[in-house]
Design a protein around this motif. Structure first.
Motif, PDB file in Angstrom:
ATOM      1  N   GLY A 340      15.255 -34.652  59.916  1.00 26.45           N
ATOM      2  CA  GLY A 340      14.895 -33.343  60.287  1.00 26.45           C
ATOM      3  C   GLY A 340      15.400 -33.410  61.552  1.00 26.45           C
ATOM      4  O   GLY A 340      15.297 -32.902  62.139  1.00 26.45           O
ATOM      5  N   LEU A 341      16.169 -34.103  61.775  1.00 26.12           N
ATOM      6  CA  LEU A 341      16.718 -33.769  63.507  1.00 26.12           C
ATOM      7  C   LEU A 341      17.736 -33.216  63.784  1.00 26.12           C
ATOM      8  O   LEU A 341      18.690 -33.071  62.902  1.00 26.12           O
ATOM      9  CB  LEU A 341      16.566 -35.250  64.118  1.00 26.12           C
ATOM     10  N   SER A 342      17.475 -32.567  64.814  1.00 27.24           N
ATOM     11  CA  SER A 342      18.941 -30.983  64.900  1.00 27.24           C
ATOM     12  C   SER A 342      20.032 -31.661  65.376  1.00 27.24           C
ATOM     13  O   SER A 342      19.942 -33.061  66.215  1.00 27.24           O
ATOM     14  CB  SER A 342      18.272 -30.142  65.312  1.00 27.24           C
ATOM     15  N   PRO A 343      20.944 -31.602  64.751  1.00 25.18           N
ATOM     16  CA  PRO A 343      22.166 -32.416  65.247  1.00 25.18           C
ATOM     17  C   PRO A 343      22.399 -32.331  66.995  1.00 25.18           C
ATOM     18  O   PRO A 343      23.126 -33.329  67.057  1.00 25.18           O
ATOM     19  CB  PRO A 343      23.408 -31.577  64.363  1.00 25.18           C
ATOM     20  N   SER A 344      21.900 -31.122  67.130  1.00 22.91           N
ATOM     21  CA  SER A 344      22.602 -30.717  68.468  1.00 22.91           C
ATOM     22  C   SER A 344      21.343 -31.642  68.945  1.00 22.91           C
ATOM     23  O   SER A 344      21.377 -31.086  71.130  1.00 22.91           O
ATOM     24  CB  SER A 344      21.991 -29.030  68.987  1.00 22.91           C
ATOM     25  N   ALA A 345      20.483 -31.966  68.999  1.00 20.34           N
ATOM     26  CA  ALA A 345      19.499 -32.900  69.450  1.00 20.34           C
ATOM     27  C   ALA A 345      19.561 -34.048  71.327  1.00 20.34           C
ATOM     28  O   ALA A 345      21.287 -34.483  70.557  1.00 20.34           O
ATOM     29  CB  ALA A 345      18.814 -33.875  68.795  1.00 20.34           C
ATOM     30  N   SER A 346      19.080 -33.945  72.131  1.00 19.60           N
ATOM     31  CA  SER A 346      19.837 -35.321  72.649  1.00 19.60           C
ATOM     32  C   SER A 346      19.594 -36.397  72.726  1.00 19.60           C
ATOM     33  O   SER A 346      18.578 -36.598  71.544  1.00 19.60           O
ATOM     34  CB  SER A 346      18.926 -34.893  74.625  1.00 19.60           C
ATOM     35  N   ALA A 347      20.023 -37.273  73.447  1.00 22.46           N
ATOM     36  CA  ALA A 347      19.867 -39.234  72.689  1.00 22.46           C
ATOM     37  C   ALA A 347      18.334 -39.028  72.681  1.00 22.46           C
ATOM     38  O   ALA A 347      17.809 -40.109  72.664  1.00 22.46           O
ATOM     39  CB  ALA A 347      20.833 -39.917  73.661  1.00 22.46           C
ATOM     40  N   LEU A 348      17.298 -38.569  74.427  1.00 20.33           N
ATOM     41  CA  LEU A 348      16.452 -39.182  74.275  1.00 20.33           C
ATOM     42  C   LEU A 348      15.179 -38.783  73.254  1.00 20.33           C
ATOM     43  O   LEU A 348      13.959 -38.776  73.335  1.00 20.33           O
ATOM     44  CB  LEU A 348      15.503 -38.304  76.209  1.00 20.33           C
ATOM     45  N   GLU A 352      12.882 -40.257  71.200  1.00 20.53           N
ATOM     46  CA  GLU A 352      11.353 -40.045  70.837  1.00 20.53           C
ATOM     47  C   GLU A 352      11.284 -40.164  69.201  1.00 20.53           C
ATOM     48  O   GLU A 352       9.945 -40.633  68.892  1.00 20.53           O
ATOM     49  CB  GLU A 352      10.658 -39.151  71.191  1.00 20.53           C
ATOM     50  N   ALA A 353      11.987 -39.520  68.862  1.00 18.55           N
ATOM     51  CA  ALA A 353      12.143 -39.472  67.077  1.00 18.55           C
ATOM     52  C   ALA A 353      11.878 -40.750  66.541  1.00 18.55           C
ATOM     53  O   ALA A 353      11.178 -40.841  64.880  1.00 18.55           O
ATOM     54  CB  ALA A 353      12.748 -38.657  66.350  1.00 18.55           C
ATOM     55  N   ALA A 354      13.191 -42.535  67.032  1.00 16.89           N
ATOM     56  CA  ALA A 354      13.015 -42.667  66.178  1.00 16.89           C
ATOM     57  C   ALA A 354      12.476 -43.959  66.606  1.00 16.89           C
ATOM     58  O   ALA A 354      12.097 -45.222  65.842  1.00 16.89           O
ATOM     59  CB  ALA A 354      14.253 -43.901  67.002  1.00 16.89           C
ATOM     60  N   ARG A 355      11.162 -43.855  68.013  1.00 16.36           N
ATOM     61  CA  ARG A 355      10.029 -44.918  67.851  1.00 16.36           C
ATOM     62  C   ARG A 355       8.796 -45.046  66.762  1.00 16.36           C
ATOM     63  O   ARG A 355       8.315 -46.042  67.052  1.00 16.36           O
ATOM     64  CB  ARG A 355       9.531 -44.807  69.034  1.00 16.36           C
ATOM     65  N   ARG A 357       9.896 -45.560  64.003  1.00 14.17           N
ATOM     66  CA  ARG A 357      10.762 -45.243  62.517  1.00 14.17           C
ATOM     67  C   ARG A 357      11.558 -46.843  62.917  1.00 14.17           C
ATOM     68  O   ARG A 357      11.128 -47.594  61.734  1.00 14.17           O
ATOM     69  CB  ARG A 357      11.456 -44.329  62.061  1.00 14.17           C
ATOM     70  N   MET A 358      11.364 -47.122  63.870  1.00 12.21           N
ATOM     71  CA  MET A 358      12.386 -48.059  64.705  1.00 12.21           C
ATOM     72  C   MET A 358      11.800 -49.207  65.473  1.00 12.21           C
ATOM     73  O   MET A 358      10.783 -48.380  66.375  1.00 12.21           O
ATOM     74  CB  MET A 358      13.801 -48.014  64.112  1.00 12.21           C
ATOM     75  N   SER A 359      12.449 -50.573  65.841  1.00 12.04           N
ATOM     76  CA  SER A 359      11.582 -50.511  66.639  1.00 12.04           C
ATOM     77  C   SER A 359      11.988 -50.764  68.237  1.00 12.04           C
ATOM     78  O   SER A 359      12.864 -49.572  68.561  1.00 12.04           O
ATOM     79  CB  SER A 359      11.890 -51.765  66.631  1.00 12.04           C
ATOM     80  N   GLU A 360      11.659 -50.602  69.401  1.00  8.01           N
ATOM     81  CA  GLU A 360      11.918 -50.103  70.451  1.00  8.01           C
ATOM     82  C   GLU A 360      13.479 -50.629  70.713  1.00  8.01           C
ATOM     83  O   GLU A 360      13.688 -49.354  71.259  1.00  8.01           O
ATOM     84  CB  GLU A 360      11.586 -50.590  71.393  1.00  8.01           C
ATOM     85  N   ALA A 361      13.742 -51.926  70.451  1.00  2.00           N
ATOM     86  CA  ALA A 361      15.491 -52.627  70.942  1.00  2.00           C
ATOM     87  C   ALA A 361      16.181 -50.947  69.865  1.00  2.00           C
ATOM     88  O   ALA A 361      17.788 -50.663  70.673  1.00  2.00           O
ATOM     89  CB  ALA A 361      15.545 -53.360  70.406  1.00  2.00           C
ATOM     90  N   GLN A 362      16.042 -50.872  68.828  1.00  2.00           N
ATOM     91  CA  GLN A 362      16.805 -50.393  67.533  1.00  2.00           C
ATOM     92  C   GLN A 362      17.035 -48.622  68.380  1.00  2.00           C
ATOM     93  O   GLN A 362      18.057 -48.145  68.332  1.00  2.00           O
ATOM     94  CB  GLN A 362      16.484 -50.198  66.417  1.00  2.00           C
ATOM     95  N   ALA A 363      15.814 -48.234  69.230  1.00  3.25           N
ATOM     96  CA  ALA A 363      15.666 -46.936  69.484  1.00  3.25           C
ATOM     97  C   ALA A 363      16.620 -46.717  70.646  1.00  3.25           C
ATOM     98  O   ALA A 363      17.295 -46.027  70.639  1.00  3.25           O
ATOM     99  CB  ALA A 363      14.094 -46.569  69.739  1.00  3.25           C
ATOM    100  N   ALA A 364      16.084 -47.684  71.486  1.00  2.00           N
ATOM    101  CA  ALA A 364      17.454 -47.592  72.854  1.00  2.00           C
ATOM    102  C   ALA A 364      18.667 -47.557  72.237  1.00  2.00           C
ATOM    103  O   ALA A 364      19.599 -46.942  72.112  1.00  2.00           O
ATOM    104  CB  ALA A 364      17.244 -48.722  73.851  1.00  2.00           C
ATOM    105  N   GLN A 365      18.948 -48.424  71.049  1.00  2.00           N
ATOM    106  CA  GLN A 365      20.620 -48.912  70.345  1.00  2.00           C
ATOM    107  C   GLN A 365      20.899 -47.158  69.930  1.00  2.00           C
ATOM    108  O   GLN A 365      21.937 -46.191  70.456  1.00  2.00           O
ATOM    109  CB  GLN A 365      20.417 -49.496  69.810  1.00  2.00           C
ATOM    110  N   LEU A 366      20.061 -46.643  69.385  1.00  2.00           N
ATOM    111  CA  LEU A 366      20.466 -44.986  68.642  1.00  2.00           C
ATOM    112  C   LEU A 366      20.505 -44.083  69.928  1.00  2.00           C
ATOM    113  O   LEU A 366      21.907 -43.195  69.746  1.00  2.00           O
ATOM    114  CB  LEU A 366      18.959 -45.348  67.754  1.00  2.00           C
ATOM    115  N   ALA A 367      19.892 -44.521  70.734  1.00  2.00           N
ATOM    116  CA  ALA A 367      20.098 -43.499  72.187  1.00  2.00           C
ATOM    117  C   ALA A 367      21.563 -43.716  72.588  1.00  2.00           C
ATOM    118  O   ALA A 367      21.964 -42.990  72.856  1.00  2.00           O
ATOM    119  CB  ALA A 367      19.131 -43.349  73.453  1.00  2.00           C
ATOM    120  N   ARG A 368      21.967 -44.852  73.093  1.00  2.00           N
ATOM    121  CA  ARG A 368      22.974 -45.489  73.536  1.00  2.00           C
ATOM    122  C   ARG A 368      24.046 -44.423  72.729  1.00  2.00           C
ATOM    123  O   ARG A 368      25.281 -44.365  73.551  1.00  2.00           O
ATOM    124  CB  ARG A 368      22.529 -47.031  73.613  1.00  2.00           C
ATOM    125  N   LEU A 369      24.464 -44.920  71.766  1.00  2.00           N
ATOM    126  CA  LEU A 369      25.264 -44.324  70.938  1.00  2.00           C
ATOM    127  C   LEU A 369      25.428 -42.899  70.285  1.00  2.00           C
ATOM    128  O   LEU A 369      26.377 -42.242  70.248  1.00  2.00           O
ATOM    129  CB  LEU A 369      24.996 -44.981  69.372  1.00  2.00           C
TER     130      LEU A 369
END
Length: 412
Positions: A340-348, A352-355, A357-369
């Motif tokens: 339910g994350l907005s398509p216009s949401a920022s990487a940060l 925050e939403a991914a932390r 649901r997934m590990s820190e490394a995966q959350a950082a990778q999602l933000a980078r992508l």
């Protein structure tokens, strides 16, 4: 060199001495086989007669099945030498086979139960002496003593033959060791006899004939060349047959027919060839044989090759940035559907939403992508770098990471 030669000679002599002592201490003995076997070269076997007959007839084979399984057809001969354990059913099956146009030669000292033939005991004393000498021979352990006792108890008789039986001239003699004589009956034809009675008789039955001979010992390797034995028995096999069967079933060497024995040989051969052809066809038409599990390194390598090819195409057309933008858009849509994350949401915000649901490394990778891809190096400004596009190595790496993240979210 001289010492080496002495060593070789000594070794060779030692080996020869070893084998000589072994042969002398443990001398192999031939198996004691029953008498009248057509494949036995012992003195009480009949291999000599069979080998000679093989040179005169088209085919001479052993019969090891029950007499009810005798092959259909005609112009065949069955030779039975002192058979043991012949039942009434066996005799009926054999006589039926004879009526179809085949011949039988039966060698038996006392052929009891053979239809038209009766036997008579011509000398009771001869029978007693025969039984006593048989018991003594059973106790003896060597074949030589058996033959000597047989010679002693078998009297040499003058044999009279019918005029059309054998062309042999002169006095014919033979050692007769049976106290019985045949009573051939009305339809029986006398082949030869001695002073006590008939020793061999033949009777026509249907299209075939059956011959009974009371002197099976004349067929043995040790006696066939004595007296006039060969001259008396060989005319029995003067006729030409398609196949001569030598019965071994009633010597204890019978076998039971297998499952395929009920089918003709040509049908079995054709079925085997057809089966092999079917297997080869299935092998050619089948899928490639290989492991069920495909190693990930193999798929990654082939995937990288495909991505490299696409990257080269995008690089030539300067579309790397647009391709990555489409991938990023698809990733944002997937985050909206799953989280339910907005398509216009920022990487940060996505991190925050991914932390949770997934590990820190995966959350950082999602933000980078979700951030803009790095442009290739240079001193120009961001606008020029964007126009120039993304390097091939960065495009491949980011595409692989984007694919793994998308696959993870689709499985969630």
């Amino acid at each position: 060199m001289r010492g080496l030669n002495k060593l070789h000679v000594g070794l060779a002599l030692s080996i020869l001495l070893f084998f000589a002592l072994g042969y002398w201490l443990v001398k192999p003995k031939l198996p004691d086989q029953p008498p009248y076997l057509s494949f036995s070269a012992d003195i009480d076997g009949t291999k000599a007669w069979k080998e000679l007959l093989s040179t005169k007839q088209k085919a001479v084979k052993e019969w090891r099945l029950n007499w009810k399984n005798l092959p259909n057809g005609e112009a065949m001969l069955l030779v039975a030498l002192q058979p043991v354990g012949v039942t009434k059913a066996d005799r009926e099956e054999l006589l039926g086979w004879v009526r179809k146009g085949n011949d039988v030669v039966l060698f038996d000292r006392n052929p009891e139960g053979w239809g038209p033939w009766g036997t008579e005991l011509v000398a009771e004393s001869t029978k007693k002496s025969t039984d006593e000498s048989t018991e003594e021979n059973t106790k003896e352990s060597t074949d030589e003593s058996t033959v000597e006792n047989t010679k002693e108890r078998a009297s040499v008789s003058t044999i009279r033959v019918s005029t059309d039986y054998t062309p042999a001239e002169g006095l014919l003699t033979g050692r007769v060791d049976t106290p019985y004589r045949l009573k051939p009956g009305e339809n029986g034809r006398v082949l030869f006899e001695d002073e006590h009675g008939v020793l061999a008789s033949r009777m026509e039955d249907g299209s075939g004939s059956i011959t009974v001979v009371l002197t099976p010992n004349w067929m043995q390797n040790g006696t066939i060349d004595q007296e006039s034995h060969f001259e008396l028995i060989w005319p029995l096999f003067a006729k030409s047959w398609d196949v001569v069967w030598v019965d071994e079933t009633h010597h204890g060497f019978g076998t039971k027919p297998g499952l395929l024995a009920v089918y003709p040989a040509w049908l079995v051969l054709a079925s085997v060839q057809l089966g092999l052809a079917l297997l080869l066809w299935l092998w050619l038409r089948g899928k490639r044989f290989g492991p069920v599990h495909t190693p990930r390194a193999w798929t990654v390598r082939r995937g990288d090759e495909g991505v490299h090819a696409v990257a080269a195409w995008y690089e030539r057309l300067s579309y790397q940035h647009e391709a990555l933008a489409h991938q990023q858009l698809f990733l944002r849509q997937l985050l909206h559907q799953r989280w339910g994350l907005s398509p216009s949401a920022s990487a940060l915000q996505a991190a925050e939403a991914a932390r949770g649901r997934m590990s820190e490394a995966q959350a950082a990778q999602l933000a980078r992508l979700l951030e803009d891809p790095p442009a290739s190096g240079g001193s120009e400004g961001p606008r020029a770098a964007k126009q120039r596009g993304v390097s091939t190595q960065a495009f491949v790496q980011r595409t692989r990471e984007m694919g793994e993240m998308i696959a993870y979210l689709e499985k969630e």
